[in-house]
Design a protein around this motif. Structure first.
Motif, PDB file in Angstrom:
ATOM      1  N   ARG A 104       0.864  -1.172   0.337  1.00 34.36           N
ATOM      2  CA  ARG A 104       0.570  -0.196   0.463  1.00 34.36           C
ATOM      3  C   ARG A 104       0.858   1.551   0.436  1.00 34.36           C
ATOM      4  O   ARG A 104       1.990   1.294   0.242  1.00 34.36           O
ATOM      5  N   ILE A 105       0.676   2.151  -0.569  1.00 33.14           N
ATOM      6  CA  ILE A 105       0.900   3.593  -0.374  1.00 33.14           C
ATOM      7  C   ILE A 105       0.202   4.582   0.515  1.00 33.14           C
ATOM      8  O   ILE A 105      -0.782   4.636   0.393  1.00 33.14           O
ATOM      9  N   GLU A 106       0.793   5.212   1.573  1.00 32.59           N
ATOM     10  CA  GLU A 106       0.298   6.047   2.323  1.00 32.59           C
ATOM     11  C   GLU A 106       0.777   7.575   2.219  1.00 32.59           C
ATOM     12  O   GLU A 106       2.099   7.870   1.790  1.00 32.59           O
ATOM     13  N   VAL A 107      -0.206   8.070   2.301  1.00 35.76           N
ATOM     14  CA  VAL A 107       0.350   9.872   1.823  1.00 35.76           C
ATOM     15  C   VAL A 107      -0.475  11.364   3.214  1.00 35.76           C
ATOM     16  O   VAL A 107      -1.762  10.650   3.294  1.00 35.76           O
ATOM     17  N   ILE A 108       0.955  11.015   3.358  1.00 32.69           N
ATOM     18  CA  ILE A 108       0.447  12.090   4.355  1.00 32.69           C
ATOM     19  C   ILE A 108       1.005  13.971   3.559  1.00 32.69           C
ATOM     20  O   ILE A 108       1.242  14.172   3.364  1.00 32.69           O
ATOM     21  N   LYS A 109      -0.436  14.591   3.833  1.00 26.47           N
ATOM     22  CA  LYS A 109      -0.569  16.216   3.408  1.00 26.47           C
ATOM     23  C   LYS A 109      -0.077  17.444   4.315  1.00 26.47           C
ATOM     24  O   LYS A 109      -0.483  17.040   5.526  1.00 26.47           O
ATOM     25  N   GLY A 110       0.944  18.367   4.504  1.00 26.71           N
ATOM     26  CA  GLY A 110       1.052  18.858   5.076  1.00 26.71           C
ATOM     27  C   GLY A 110       1.891  18.944   6.163  1.00 26.71           C
ATOM     28  O   GLY A 110       3.019  18.007   6.118  1.00 26.71           O
ATOM     29  N   GLY A 472      -9.400  22.477   4.146  1.00 26.85           N
ATOM     30  CA  GLY A 472      -9.015  23.529   3.768  1.00 26.85           C
ATOM     31  C   GLY A 472      -7.008  23.648   4.620  1.00 26.85           C
ATOM     32  O   GLY A 472      -6.842  22.830   4.945  1.00 26.85           O
ATOM     33  N   PHE A 473      -6.672  24.743   3.370  1.00 28.37           N
ATOM     34  CA  PHE A 473      -4.727  24.504   4.118  1.00 28.37           C
ATOM     35  C   PHE A 473      -4.459  25.253   3.587  1.00 28.37           C
ATOM     36  O   PHE A 473      -4.579  26.372   2.644  1.00 28.37           O
ATOM     37  N   TYR A 474      -3.288  25.603   4.694  1.00 29.02           N
ATOM     38  CA  TYR A 474      -2.509  27.397   4.334  1.00 29.02           C
ATOM     39  C   TYR A 474      -1.385  26.536   4.712  1.00 29.02           C
ATOM     40  O   TYR A 474      -0.438  26.336   6.423  1.00 29.02           O
ATOM     41  N   ASN A 475      -0.113  27.078   4.133  1.00 29.25           N
ATOM     42  CA  ASN A 475       1.043  26.763   4.167  1.00 29.25           C
ATOM     43  C   ASN A 475       2.113  27.936   4.104  1.00 29.25           C
ATOM     44  O   ASN A 475       1.548  28.976   3.472  1.00 29.25           O
ATOM     45  N   THR A 476       2.626  28.002   5.163  1.00 25.49           N
ATOM     46  CA  THR A 476       3.780  29.469   5.324  1.00 25.49           C
ATOM     47  C   THR A 476       4.757  28.819   5.374  1.00 25.49           C
ATOM     48  O   THR A 476       5.547  27.909   5.889  1.00 25.49           O
ATOM     49  N   ILE A 477       6.240  29.704   4.601  1.00 27.47           N
ATOM     50  CA  ILE A 477       7.246  29.098   4.178  1.00 27.47           C
ATOM     51  C   ILE A 477       8.365  30.111   4.447  1.00 27.47           C
ATOM     52  O   ILE A 477       8.183  31.311   3.365  1.00 27.47           O
ATOM     53  N   TYR A 478       9.290  30.492   5.006  1.00 31.61           N
ATOM     54  CA  TYR A 478      10.220  31.063   5.529  1.00 31.61           C
ATOM     55  C   TYR A 478      11.697  30.889   5.190  1.00 31.61           C
ATOM     56  O   TYR A 478      12.083  29.712   5.130  1.00 31.61           O
ATOM     57  N   ASN A 479      12.120  31.711   4.579  1.00 33.75           N
ATOM     58  CA  ASN A 479      13.425  31.542   3.691  1.00 33.75           C
ATOM     59  C   ASN A 479      13.086  30.462   2.418  1.00 33.75           C
ATOM     60  O   ASN A 479      14.076  29.879   2.351  1.00 33.75           O
ATOM     61  N   GLN A 480      12.100  30.136   1.940  1.00 30.65           N
ATOM     62  CA  GLN A 480      12.155  29.164   0.494  1.00 30.65           C
ATOM     63  C   GLN A 480      13.665  29.389  -0.121  1.00 30.65           C
ATOM     64  O   GLN A 480      13.353  30.453  -0.267  1.00 30.65           O
ATOM     65  N   ILE A 481      13.835  28.338   0.276  1.00 26.27           N
ATOM     66  CA  ILE A 481      15.022  28.676  -1.025  1.00 26.27           C
ATOM     67  C   ILE A 481      14.402  27.650  -3.121  1.00 26.27           C
ATOM     68  O   ILE A 481      13.981  26.692  -3.412  1.00 26.27           O
ATOM     69  N   VAL A 482      15.217  29.101  -3.613  1.00 25.42           N
ATOM     70  CA  VAL A 482      14.277  29.150  -5.251  1.00 25.42           C
ATOM     71  C   VAL A 482      15.726  29.165  -6.145  1.00 25.42           C
ATOM     72  O   VAL A 482      16.655  29.487  -5.752  1.00 25.42           O
ATOM     73  N   ASN A 483      15.494  28.673  -7.197  1.00 27.14           N
ATOM     74  CA  ASN A 483      16.295  28.306  -8.030  1.00 27.14           C
ATOM     75  C   ASN A 483      16.255  30.221  -9.497  1.00 27.14           C
ATOM     76  O   ASN A 483      15.035  29.782  -9.354  1.00 27.14           O
ATOM     77  N   GLN A 484      16.948  31.006  -9.776  1.00 28.10           N
ATOM     78  CA  GLN A 484      16.314  31.879 -10.436  1.00 28.10           C
ATOM     79  C   GLN A 484      17.171  32.370 -11.349  1.00 28.10           C
ATOM     80  O   GLN A 484      18.543  32.555 -11.244  1.00 28.10           O
ATOM     81  N   GLN A 485      17.062  33.403 -12.187  1.00 25.12           N
ATOM     82  CA  GLN A 485      18.043  33.312 -13.102  1.00 25.12           C
ATOM     83  C   GLN A 485      18.961  34.497 -12.599  1.00 25.12           C
ATOM     84  O   GLN A 485      18.480  35.552 -12.562  1.00 25.12           O
ATOM     85  N   VAL A 486      20.028  34.620 -12.636  1.00 25.60           N
ATOM     86  CA  VAL A 486      20.402  36.037 -12.445  1.00 25.60           C
ATOM     87  C   VAL A 486      21.412  36.881 -14.010  1.00 25.60           C
ATOM     88  O   VAL A 486      22.243  37.673 -13.077  1.00 25.60           O
ATOM     89  N   GLY A 487      21.316  36.382 -14.363  1.00 30.73           N
ATOM     90  CA  GLY A 487      22.236  36.708 -15.750  1.00 30.73           C
ATOM     91  C   GLY A 487      22.759  35.811 -16.708  1.00 30.73           C
ATOM     92  O   GLY A 487      21.641  34.673 -17.086  1.00 30.73           O
ATOM     93  N   LEU A 488      23.315  36.108 -18.001  1.00 37.13           N
ATOM     94  CA  LEU A 488      23.393  35.517 -19.763  1.00 37.13           C
ATOM     95  C   LEU A 488      24.983  35.205 -19.539  1.00 37.13           C
ATOM     96  O   LEU A 488      25.779  36.142 -18.914  1.00 37.13           O
ATOM     97  N   TYR A 507      -1.849  27.732  -0.398  1.00 38.04           N
ATOM     98  CA  TYR A 507      -3.071  27.633  -0.238  1.00 38.04           C
ATOM     99  C   TYR A 507      -4.203  27.613  -0.497  1.00 38.04           C
ATOM    100  O   TYR A 507      -3.982  27.399  -2.159  1.00 38.04           O
ATOM    101  N   GLY A 508      -5.598  26.567  -0.096  1.00 36.51           N
ATOM    102  CA  GLY A 508      -6.138  26.597  -0.963  1.00 36.51           C
ATOM    103  C   GLY A 508      -7.626  25.117  -0.167  1.00 36.51           C
ATOM    104  O   GLY A 508      -7.187  25.700   1.124  1.00 36.51           O
ATOM    105  N   ALA A 509      -8.075  24.553  -1.111  1.00 30.37           N
ATOM    106  CA  ALA A 509      -9.096  23.572  -0.216  1.00 30.37           C
ATOM    107  C   ALA A 509      -8.892  22.602  -1.089  1.00 30.37           C
ATOM    108  O   ALA A 509      -9.374  22.290  -2.514  1.00 30.37           O
ATOM    109  N   GLU A 510      -9.203  21.336  -0.491  1.00 27.38           N
ATOM    110  CA  GLU A 510      -9.739  20.078  -1.091  1.00 27.38           C
ATOM    111  C   GLU A 510     -11.444  19.522  -0.699  1.00 27.38           C
ATOM    112  O   GLU A 510     -11.526  19.965   0.560  1.00 27.38           O
TER     113      GLU A 510
END
Length: 676
Positions: A104-110, A472-488, A507-510
């Motif tokens: 079986r597969i167990e999925v926990i959200k959040g 309903g769910f609401y997730n706040t992420i502090y200092n989330q790390i993202v990849n972004q283009q910074v030049g050419l 945030y959203g709802a299911e």
């Protein structure tokens, strides 16, 4: 199928999935079999609120999962409660995992579970393999179809020592020729490469007496893939070999009927070797070797205070993680230690309260406490309300901190945030940099990410065979790390690095429904509404700051408005699924029809203003229709299968890992002593 508590107990784990303070979904083996799915990504893509996305930066090989707006690097993938090694750009490729040996597969959200690890900011997918062996039997299955896809499995199991012990072994072979959904631009080769995958899974357990037992589980997989590509010039060959090993030894001790203590050692290793060459002359353009080892020890204990309806779970352990890579800054060792506890109390029949916390220590970033709590209350016989909250903590990876990597086939370079200044100076001295944009001034040493996750909803059971849930769910992420283009770069390709986003949110709802209107018929479906945005972008647009201040409309560049900002890339605002399963046992017939839908999702920032706006590139909304039918004959020893996936043949070159229509036929032959 409703999964009861007694059917989800683990022999080598004291954690009870029904006592986790977060939304839980369980997908059982029978459902997986009727779907006709072969790999883990195929099963999860059809579940409510789950999206499968490709990692373009890894040559479309890596297929990751999103839940509640969190991308793959925030979702922990476990086998029998233990982590799997080997992530590529944060994605753990779900297509590496065969479903042939999954119970079986167990999925926990959040991030509401302190039991499975605080790094699971977005949730947990826990794969449970076969737990018990009851009699000697064997199984052979084979599927073959479109793209010369072949899936073959052999399983065998037997009890021994007068049923004090049991053993089973599964071997699976999978291959595909791959496919090309970018016929407009890709002149030769495939967007999803051909590959061969061979995997073995084994388990044995032995009961010393009524109190103690020993369990051993092992899994090995190997995948070999070759990607030939030509967009009209410099055709390349990209050969990748991956080896994947997991092994766990666990001792289960029962003290009376209410206390369990489990001690376990776990080892996993992932090794990849990649070579990119020019097809014309065989010159090597790139050669990458990467290896990750994890040694993990853990002790768990649980105790049930029956008269008081109080259950306690606790555990502690540590892990040593070793990364070995040729790329600069991609390797390094790290140690983690952890301790957790959780109490589940039912003071009255209608009320259940869960509270716990987890302490995580990291050799680089020190300690962090992640609490979690939940409450459920049965307002009456058909209506139950639930609420949960939890925190998560995730350290940056060595790649995000220190790696300097250039993809020679596509030309782009990624520079670790903590070595950005010196590395850019080196690249400039080598004459590779055309421009470094203003946004690069915001790059600093990366901080760990933290999140707070809220979930709340109701479960409605108006009649015995109908279950409806809203969450309903609401997730706040502090200092989330993202990849972004910074030049050419001077070759015209991109220059990337890593940033901390001060604050992001999803945030959203299911909503979901599970209806069993008549014997053998199950109808289920779900819908998710999702908003996933970077608060920094919104604030900057509102304040008219230098960052994100403009948007490139069709006719001119103009000042940006908040309504121009679509949200984080790869997130669909609307997702829905519908599944119909029917089984008619007198004829040995089972069939399923499933549909899943995703609305449009941001793909690429085309005007380099740092975010996805309404004028950028989007993946269009789409729906996929799948169906399968099975017929059992010869006293259920032989099962004939026919599976049709993506019947409407929808493809998009921006979804390079989504195949067109696939038809597969197969059979399963079971050998056993008596009817099951």
């Amino acid at each position: 199928m409703i999964i009861t508590e007694s059917r989800t107990r683990n022999l080598d784990n004291v954690i009870n999935i029904h006592k986790v303070p977060a939304p839980v979904t369980i997908i059982d083996k029978k459902t997986i079999a009727i779907m006709g799915s072969r790999r883990l990504d195929e099963v999860l893509r059809e579940q409510t609120g789950m999206a499968i996305v490709s990692d373009l930066g890894s040559g479309n090989r890596s297929i990751g999962l999103q839940m509640q707006g969190f991308s793959s690097e925030y979702i922990t993938i476990l086998i029998n409660g233990q982590p799997i090694a080997g992530r590529n750009s944060g994605n753990l490729d779900l297509s590496r995992i065969s479903v042939s040996d999954i119970e079986r597969i167990e999925v926990i959200k959040g991030a509401s579970s302190s039991l499975f690890g605080s790094e699971a900011l977005g949730g947990v997918v826990n794969i449970i393999t076969r737990q018990q062996v009851t009699q000697t039997q064997a199984l052979v299955s084979l599927q073959h179809g479109t793209y010369k896809t072949t899936d073959a499995t052999i399983e065998a199991e037997t009890p021994f020592a007068k049923k004090k012990g049991g053993a089973w072994l599964t071997a699976n072979y999978y291959r595909t020729d791959g496919f090309n959904v970018n016929t407009k631009y890709l002149r030769e080769g495939k967007t999803s490469p051909p590959y061969d995958n061979l995997s073995f899974m084994a388990r044995t357990n032995y009961d010393f007496d009524k109190a103690g037992s020993l369990h051993f589980t092992a899994r090995y997989a190997n995948r070999h893939s070759i990607m030939d590509r030509s967009y009209g010039a410099m055709p390349t060959r990209d050969v990748l070999d991956e080896d994947d090993l997991n092994a766990m030894l666990a001792h289960n001790l029962k003290l009376g009927v209410n206390t369990r203590i489990i001690s376990r050692y776990y080892f996993t290793t992932y090794k990849s070797s990649q070579e990119v060459t020019l097809r014309e002359n065989g010159i090597t353009l790139q050669n990458n070797d990467f290896k990750e080892n994890i040694h993990r020890v853990e002790m768990q204990a649980s105790h049930d205070f029956k008269p008081q309806k109080l259950s306690l779970i606790g555990g502690a352990g540590g892990a040593w993680m070793q990364n070995i890579a040729e790329a600069k800054g991609a390797g390094g060792n790290m140690t983690n230690y952890f301790a957790y506890t959780q109490a589940s109390w039912q003071p009255v029949n209608a009320l259940n309260i869960i509270a716990g916390f987890r302490l995580d220590g990291n050799s680089v970033y020190g300690q962090k406490v992640s609490p979690a709590a939940g409450i459920s209350y049965a307002l009456n016989s058909w209506l139950t309300a639930k609420m949960s909250v939890g925190r998560g903590f995730k350290s940056p990876t060595y790649k995000q901190l220190y790696q300097v990597f250039t993809n020679v086939t596509q030309g782009y370079t990624i520079v670790g945030a903590n070595v950005f200044e010196q590395s850019i100076a080196d690249l400039k001295a080598a004459g590779q940099v055309q421009a470094v944009w203003e946004i690069a001034g915001a790059i600093t040493d990366l901080k760990p990410e933290t999140s707070t996750s809220w979930n709340g909803g109701v479960i409605i059971k108006p009649v015995e065979k109908l279950k409806i849930n809203f969450n309903g769910f609401y997730n706040t992420i502090y200092n989330q790390i993202v990849n972004q283009q910074v030049g050419l770069k001077k070759n015209g390709s991109q220059l990337f690095s890593w940033f901390n986003i001060a604050k992001a949110y999803t945030y959203g709802a299911e909503a979901g429904i599970h209806w069993n209107p008549m014997k053998g018929l199950v109808i289920s479906g779900g819908y998710q509404l999702l908003y996933a945005k970077d608060q920094t972008v919104i604030d900057s647009i509102k304040n008219g700051g230098s960052k994100y201040r403009t948007v490139r409309a069709p006719n001119a560049v103009r000042p940006a408005g908040v309504s121009d900002y679509f949200g984080l890339p790869d997130r669909s605002r609307h997702m829905a699924n519908l599944q119909i399963f029917y089984e008619y046992k007198p004829l040995g017939l089972a069939l399923s029809v499933r549909m899943n839908y995703r609305s449009k999702a941001g793909f690429q920032d085309m005007d380099n203003n740092g975010y996805i706006d309404r004028y950028d590139a989007f993946v269009d909304g789409f729906a996929l229709l799948n169906a399968s039918v099975q017929k059992k004959i010869l006293k259920e020893r032989l099962t004939l299968q026919l599976t049709a996936e993506n019947i409407n043949d929808y493809t998009d070159y921006l979804m390079p890992a989504q195949p067109g229509r696939m038809i597969l036929a197969g059979l399963v032959w079971r050998c056993f002593k008596q009817a099951q």
